[in-house]
Design a protein around this motif. Structure first.
Motif, short mmCIF file in Angstrom:
data_model
loop_
_atom_site.label_atom_id
_atom_site.label_comp_id
_atom_site.label_asym_id
_atom_site.label_seq_id
_atom_site.Cartn_x
_atom_site.Cartn_y
_atom_site.Cartn_z
N PRO A 61 5.03 -7.38 -14.72
CA PRO A 61 3.58 -7.60 -14.73
C PRO A 61 2.97 -7.28 -13.36
O PRO A 61 3.55 -7.59 -12.32
N ASN A 62 1.78 -6.69 -13.40
CA ASN A 62 1.09 -6.38 -12.15
C ASN A 62 0.15 -7.53 -11.78
O ASN A 62 0.06 -8.53 -12.48
N TRP A 63 -0.56 -7.38 -10.68
CA TRP A 63 -1.41 -8.47 -10.18
C TRP A 63 -2.54 -8.81 -11.16
O TRP A 63 -2.96 -9.96 -11.24
N LYS A 64 -3.02 -7.83 -11.91
CA LYS A 64 -4.08 -8.10 -12.88
C LYS A 64 -3.57 -9.01 -13.98
O LYS A 64 -4.24 -9.98 -14.38
N GLU A 65 -2.37 -8.73 -14.48
CA GLU A 65 -1.78 -9.57 -15.52
C GLU A 65 -1.48 -10.97 -14.97
O GLU A 65 -1.70 -11.97 -15.66
N GLU A 66 -0.98 -11.03 -13.76
CA GLU A 66 -0.69 -12.34 -13.16
C GLU A 66 -1.96 -13.16 -13.02
O GLU A 66 -1.96 -14.36 -13.31
#
Length: 110
Positions: A61-66
């Motif tokens: 997961p990338n920062w947007k998903e986090e």
């Protein structure tokens, strides 16, 4: 080519897609038409799906998903707009996912 299975509100959709495809992009150009999506940038969460099989083929997961999903990532929830399909994938996308605490953006989903 990877094979994608999408279970959405009780209906099953199956389709082969090109490797390294983004399903939201494909949905936008009518090559994966049943996928629910909104902004395509990880802000609205309308494309949230639970990965049932194939999570190991996806990038972490990338920062947007986090930011948007938080602890729900541990339950296999992902933002489809942020995924690159590299292998077979099985997803569930239901309208009631917002009951799990996923906050949909009012700006996109009016």
């Amino acid at each position: 080519m990877p094979f994608v299975r999408l279970l959405q509100d009780g209906q099953l959709y199956e389709q082969e897609v090109k490797e390294n495809s983004n399903l939201v992009v494909l949905a936008g150009i009518k090559e994966f038409p049943k996928l629910r999506y909104g902004c395509g940038m990880g802000k609205c969460t309308k494309c949230v799906s639970q990965v049932v099989k194939g999570a190991e083929t996806l990038d972490p997961p990338n920062w947007k998903e986090e930011k948007m999903l938080g602890k729900l990532l541990e339950e296999g929830f992902r933002l489809t707009c942020q995924l690159t399909v590299k292998g077979d994938l099985e997803l569930v996308q239901e309208k009631n996912f917002n009951t799990k605490g996923i906050q949909y953006s009012t700006a996109v989903n009016r």
